[in-house]
Design a protein around this motif. Sequence first.
Motif, PDB file in Angstrom:
ATOM      1  N   ALA B 180     -14.605 -12.253  97.488  1.00 18.69           N
ATOM      2  CA  ALA B 180     -13.359 -11.518  97.308  1.00 18.69           C
ATOM      3  C   ALA B 180     -12.164 -12.459  97.307  1.00 18.69           C
ATOM      4  O   ALA B 180     -11.193 -12.247  96.588  1.00 18.69           O
ATOM      5  N   LYS B 181     -12.275 -13.526  98.109  1.00 15.51           N
ATOM      6  CA  LYS B 181     -11.165 -14.478  98.162  1.00 15.51           C
ATOM      7  C   LYS B 181     -11.022 -15.209  96.842  1.00 15.51           C
ATOM      8  O   LYS B 181      -9.911 -15.457  96.371  1.00 15.51           O
ATOM      9  N   ASN B 182     -12.184 -15.524  96.231  1.00 12.62           N
ATOM     10  CA  ASN B 182     -12.125 -16.120  94.896  1.00 12.62           C
ATOM     11  C   ASN B 182     -11.365 -15.211  93.943  1.00 12.62           C
ATOM     12  O   ASN B 182     -10.556 -15.656  93.139  1.00 12.62           O
ATOM     13  N   ALA B 183     -11.659 -13.884  94.057  1.00 18.28           N
ATOM     14  CA  ALA B 183     -11.004 -12.936  93.161  1.00 18.28           C
ATOM     15  C   ALA B 183      -9.511 -12.856  93.454  1.00 18.28           C
ATOM     16  O   ALA B 183      -8.696 -12.787  92.540  1.00 18.28           O
ATOM     17  N   VAL B 184      -9.164 -12.862  94.741  1.00 23.39           N
ATOM     18  CA  VAL B 184      -7.750 -12.765  95.112  1.00 23.39           C
ATOM     19  C   VAL B 184      -6.988 -13.988  94.621  1.00 23.39           C
ATOM     20  O   VAL B 184      -5.854 -13.890  94.150  1.00 23.39           O
ATOM     21  N   ASP B 185      -7.653 -15.141  94.707  1.00 25.22           N
ATOM     22  CA  ASP B 185      -6.983 -16.362  94.246  1.00 25.22           C
ATOM     23  C   ASP B 185      -6.944 -16.460  92.737  1.00 25.22           C
ATOM     24  O   ASP B 185      -6.317 -17.368  92.190  1.00 25.22           O
ATOM     25  N   GLY B 186      -7.629 -15.545  92.065  1.00 27.59           N
ATOM     26  CA  GLY B 186      -7.641 -15.573  90.620  1.00 27.59           C
ATOM     27  C   GLY B 186      -8.366 -16.775  90.045  1.00 27.59           C
ATOM     28  O   GLY B 186      -7.989 -17.297  88.992  1.00 27.59           O
ATOM     29  N   LEU B 187      -9.426 -17.199  90.751  1.00 29.33           N
ATOM     30  CA  LEU B 187     -10.190 -18.335  90.239  1.00 29.33           C
ATOM     31  C   LEU B 187     -10.991 -17.898  89.008  1.00 29.33           C
ATOM     32  O   LEU B 187     -11.143 -16.707  88.739  1.00 29.33           O
ATOM     33  N   ASP B 188     -11.492 -18.883  88.320  1.00 28.56           N
ATOM     34  CA  ASP B 188     -12.311 -18.596  87.153  1.00 28.56           C
ATOM     35  C   ASP B 188     -13.538 -17.791  87.561  1.00 28.56           C
ATOM     36  O   ASP B 188     -14.088 -17.990  88.647  1.00 28.56           O
ATOM     37  N   ARG B 189     -13.968 -16.838  86.715  1.00 32.47           N
ATOM     38  CA  ARG B 189     -15.049 -15.943  87.130  1.00 32.47           C
ATOM     39  C   ARG B 189     -16.361 -16.671  87.346  1.00 32.47           C
ATOM     40  O   ARG B 189     -17.190 -16.257  88.151  1.00 32.47           O
ATOM     41  N   ALA B 190     -16.547 -17.741  86.620  1.00 28.75           N
ATOM     42  CA  ALA B 190     -17.811 -18.471  86.740  1.00 28.75           C
ATOM     43  C   ALA B 190     -18.003 -19.025  88.147  1.00 28.75           C
ATOM     44  O   ALA B 190     -19.127 -19.242  88.600  1.00 28.75           O
ATOM     45  N   VAL B 191     -16.892 -19.230  88.869  1.00 23.99           N
ATOM     46  CA  VAL B 191     -16.988 -19.789  90.220  1.00 23.99           C
ATOM     47  C   VAL B 191     -17.752 -18.849  91.137  1.00 23.99           C
ATOM     48  O   VAL B 191     -18.502 -19.277  92.009  1.00 23.99           O
ATOM     49  N   SER B 192     -17.576 -17.541  90.918  1.00 19.95           N
ATOM     50  CA  SER B 192     -18.150 -16.566  91.846  1.00 19.95           C
ATOM     51  C   SER B 192     -19.600 -16.206  91.535  1.00 19.95           C
ATOM     52  O   SER B 192     -20.194 -15.408  92.243  1.00 19.95           O
ATOM     53  N   LEU B 193     -20.156 -16.803  90.474  1.00 20.60           N
ATOM     54  CA  LEU B 193     -21.515 -16.428  90.090  1.00 20.60           C
ATOM     55  C   LEU B 193     -22.517 -16.673  91.212  1.00 20.60           C
ATOM     56  O   LEU B 193     -23.421 -15.879  91.436  1.00 20.60           O
ATOM     57  N   ASP B 194     -22.320 -17.775  91.932  1.00 18.58           N
ATOM     58  CA  ASP B 194     -23.200 -18.090  93.064  1.00 18.58           C
ATOM     59  C   ASP B 194     -23.249 -16.945  94.057  1.00 18.58           C
ATOM     60  O   ASP B 194     -24.317 -16.521  94.492  1.00 18.58           O
ATOM     61  N   GLU B 195     -22.045 -16.461  94.409  1.00 20.40           N
ATOM     62  CA  GLU B 195     -21.959 -15.398  95.420  1.00 20.40           C
ATOM     63  C   GLU B 195     -22.607 -14.117  94.909  1.00 20.40           C
ATOM     64  O   GLU B 195     -23.325 -13.448  95.651  1.00 20.40           O
ATOM     65  N   ILE B 196     -22.338 -13.799  93.630  1.00 21.49           N
ATOM     66  CA  ILE B 196     -22.938 -12.578  93.085  1.00 21.49           C
ATOM     67  C   ILE B 196     -24.457 -12.675  93.150  1.00 21.49           C
ATOM     68  O   ILE B 196     -25.145 -11.746  93.583  1.00 21.49           O
ATOM     69  N   GLY B 197     -24.969 -13.831  92.753  1.00 23.95           N
ATOM     70  CA  GLY B 197     -26.413 -14.030  92.782  1.00 23.95           C
ATOM     71  C   GLY B 197     -26.967 -13.883  94.180  1.00 23.95           C
ATOM     72  O   GLY B 197     -27.974 -13.203  94.403  1.00 23.95           O
ATOM     73  N   LEU B 198     -26.274 -14.510  95.139  1.00 23.97           N
ATOM     74  CA  LEU B 198     -26.761 -14.469  96.518  1.00 23.97           C
ATOM     75  C   LEU B 198     -26.749 -13.040  97.051  1.00 23.97           C
ATOM     76  O   LEU B 198     -27.709 -12.590  97.692  1.00 23.97           O
ATOM     77  N   LEU B 199     -25.677 -12.310  96.753  1.00 23.50           N
ATOM     78  CA  LEU B 199     -25.606 -10.910  97.199  1.00 23.50           C
ATOM     79  C   LEU B 199     -26.736 -10.097  96.590  1.00 23.50           C
ATOM     80  O   LEU B 199     -27.370  -9.280  97.265  1.00 23.50           O
ATOM     81  N   GLY B 200     -26.986 -10.345  95.276  1.00 21.03           N
ATOM     82  CA  GLY B 200     -28.087  -9.646  94.629  1.00 21.03           C
ATOM     83  C   GLY B 200     -29.405  -9.938  95.309  1.00 21.03           C
ATOM     84  O   GLY B 200     -30.193  -9.027  95.606  1.00 21.03           O
ATOM     85  N   VAL B 201     -29.642 -11.225  95.603  1.00 23.68           N
ATOM     86  CA  VAL B 201     -30.899 -11.609  96.242  1.00 23.68           C
ATOM     87  C   VAL B 201     -31.017 -10.942  97.611  1.00 23.68           C
ATOM     88  O   VAL B 201     -32.075 -10.396  97.962  1.00 23.68           O
ATOM     89  N   ILE B 202     -29.912 -10.965  98.374  1.00 21.82           N
ATOM     90  CA  ILE B 202     -29.956 -10.356  99.710  1.00 21.82           C
ATOM     91  C   ILE B 202     -30.284  -8.877  99.600  1.00 21.82           C
ATOM     92  O   ILE B 202     -31.124  -8.349 100.331  1.00 21.82           O
ATOM     93  N   ASN B 203     -29.629  -8.200  98.623  1.00 22.93           N
ATOM     94  CA  ASN B 203     -29.882  -6.768  98.476  1.00 22.93           C
ATOM     95  C   ASN B 203     -31.324  -6.472  98.119  1.00 22.93           C
ATOM     96  O   ASN B 203     -31.946  -5.573  98.683  1.00 22.93           O
ATOM     97  N   VAL B 204     -31.851  -7.247  97.172  1.00 27.07           N
ATOM     98  CA  VAL B 204     -33.247  -7.028  96.764  1.00 27.07           C
ATOM     99  C   VAL B 204     -34.178  -7.279  97.944  1.00 27.07           C
ATOM    100  O   VAL B 204     -35.107  -6.493  98.223  1.00 27.07           O
TER     101      VAL B 204
END
Lengths: 218, 220, 72
Positions: B180-204
Amino acid sequence: MYKTWWKILAAALVVYTAIAGLLLEVPRLAILNETIRNLYFHVPMWFAMVVLFTISVWYSVKSLGTQKEEYDIKAVESANAGIIFGVLGIVTGAVWAKFTWGQFWSFDPKQNFAAISLLLYFAYFILRNAIDEEQKRAKIAAIYNIFAFPMMVVLLFVLPRLQDSLHPGNGGNPGFNSYDLDSRMRMVFYPACLGWIIIGYWIYTLRLRIKTIENSQL
Amino acid sequence: MQLAQQVKHLIKKEVVLEWRSKYALNGVLLYVVSTVFVCYMSFLSIEKLTWNALFWIIMLFASINAIAKSFLQESKGRQLYIYTLVSPTALILAKTIYNSLLMIILTVIALLFYTLVFDFPKDTDILMYFVAAILGSLSFSTIFTMVSAIASKTGNGGMLMAILSFPIIIPVLIVLIKFAKNAVDGLDRAVSLDEIGLLGVINVLVMTVALLLFPYLWRD
Amino acid sequence: MKKLLSILLLLFTSLTLFAQNNDIEMADQLRNNGKIYIVVICIVIILAGLLFYLFSLDKRLKLLEKKSDRKN
């Protein structure tokens, strides 16, 4: 469990690490100075803890599958023994951090996560205490243990790699492997880990034996 | 398929029950609104980091409150009745899906209200923040559903729910706040891919473990 | 003699002052000799923890032994 040779092996390994760890040469590094020798004493605590918690989960799975009380006791006692090593690891880590990073608790990700994973097991014991009925307690505690374990793995092995940390090997800091865990240190480090893991297992068997006698006398 | 049928019926039952009382929805909404309001009175204006942290703290407690009752509220008699009718896998699936839906709705409403009171910080990637909020509510609901199932079996569930779920949720929360902090800072979306992946893995991971374990928990 | 002592004292105090100015790091005792004492502290903590643990185990065993004595 009742044989002696592996206990002697563990004792020999630990004595060897105490002597070699303090006397052999280590790489000269700024800030760390001689405290790099703590690697032989602080890090093996975590290895012992993780191994003991893994044993605990293994027996939780077995206890869930078979509903035998024996496995439940094994799971509890190994978690108990694991917690001791976790606490020792945290305390030694805090002291080491005080004199290299400046504070006892520097809110380093690995420190935090180690603390949280200990909290997980404290929660496990609170859960156990909350249930009176033995069969039910064994079952629910085993379920929580298995459910929490993947989280602990994520916590200890995946998340620290994503964050900046003062520990070596994370977030820009070069790992011990790259330059300073040279072959000399390996000669002490691996035996130290093995030795402390076996000692952890030993403590677990002692607890288990006492507990089984206690149970049989009830 | 029988399982899908059962899941569908169970979700329908939950929705009807919820719609009749509107207890969770209204209660949690009131909770969120009042918390945001209190925060507004005491902060007036807040900076980026606090803005992000505050939102996740509010969501964390709101979701614990909303999901804790998913198993705790059910009476012994009704549990037994459900037990005779459907398979445990269907039940946990239905509960998780229903809780996820509820949480997503709640989160979106809460986020809208939150941004009404406290504006989005400058150069926030709003779409990414919504993605973070929705992923967060998904993870909260998968984890809390299983924990509330465990806690409901112990007798005094309310207290235990918090103790049991906090150590488990903290890793997820750390990833979420970073994302969320990446999003608030307006960083490039590709930066957050790691986090999205990790969240997906945790959920699965959580879902598979829950599916494997729940039948044992359910059977008394 | 007195003069010599006072000179020495002065020298000593000035030396310590000098040292204080130069060295900002605190807890100097523990930082001497390449911080080797930190390692000692850690080893002592581990040993103390394990020994304490042994004692608590011992206590449990004693209780057990007493119980089994009473039964026999």
